[in-house]
Motif scaffolding. Structure first.
Motif, PDB file in Angstrom:
ATOM      1  N   TYR A  75       0.856  -1.056   4.303  1.00 54.64           N
ATOM      2  CA  TYR A  75       0.549  -2.168   4.660  1.00 54.64           C
ATOM      3  C   TYR A  75       1.290  -3.431   3.279  1.00 54.64           C
ATOM      4  N   CYS A 132       0.553  -1.256  -0.217  1.00 53.98           N
ATOM      5  CA  CYS A 132      -0.342  -0.133  -0.158  1.00 53.98           C
ATOM      6  C   CYS A 132       0.723   1.060   0.077  1.00 53.98           C
ATOM      7  N   CYS A 185      -0.597   3.334   3.654  1.00 55.64           N
ATOM      8  CA  CYS A 185      -0.088   3.112   4.934  1.00 55.64           C
ATOM      9  C   CYS A 185       0.928   2.538   5.164  1.00 55.64           C
ATOM     10  N   CYS A 200      -6.443  -1.912  -1.239  1.00 58.87           N
ATOM     11  CA  CYS A 200      -6.005  -1.838   0.575  1.00 58.87           C
ATOM     12  C   CYS A 200      -6.704  -2.422   1.273  1.00 58.87           C
ATOM     13  N   CYS A 212      -6.777   0.057   4.526  1.00 59.66           N
ATOM     14  CA  CYS A 212      -7.427   1.912   4.346  1.00 59.66           C
ATOM     15  C   CYS A 212      -7.765   2.147   3.266  1.00 59.66           C
TER      16      CYS A 212
HETATM   17 ZN    ZN Z   1      -3.161   0.938   3.215  1.00 61.43          ZN
END
Ligand code: ZN
Length: 118
Positions: free
Chosen positions: A72, A67, A70, A93, A96
């Protein structure tokens, strides 16, 4: 498929191979390539080469993303495709909902070969 087989043949030239029994490949989920199609194509492009008659063993490569929002990294959620039996990776994602970069699952590649050496 043809370019993959060519690359394998190129690699095999460097070794003294009697025959190839199995070619293992991973097929990325996002390639949406049908295994039947691939098997069919494989048979055609390997005809007359050392790979002729070898078994193509395919396994799925799951989608992995990272991501950009964030940070991820990992797998994605799946949504069921309307009317189809299979599910489709949801390319946002799971944490988020932001935009992601696909890091795995887009390519198909040969992972290993089972060969008989001379
Ligand atoms: Zn994310």
């Amino acid at each position: 498929m043809a370019s993959i087989v060519e690359a394998v043949l190129e690699e095999l030239k460097r070794h003294d191979i009697e025959k190839v029994e199995e070619v293992h490949m991973v097929i990325g989920e996002l390639t949406f390539l049908g295994k039947d199609q691939l098997e069919f194509a494989y048979e055609i492009v390997t005809r007359g080469t050392i790979l002729e008659g070898s078994k193509l063993v395919m396994s799925d490569e799951k989608v992995q993303v990272s991501c950009t929002t964030c940070g991820y990294a990992g797998g994605v959620d799946y949504v069921s495709g309307g009317g189809y039996d299979h599910v489709i990776p949801n390319l946002s994602c799971p944490r988020c909902g932001g935009a992601v970069e696909v890091t795995k699952g887009k390519s198909c590649a040969v992972t290993s070969l089972k060969v008989v050496e001379r």
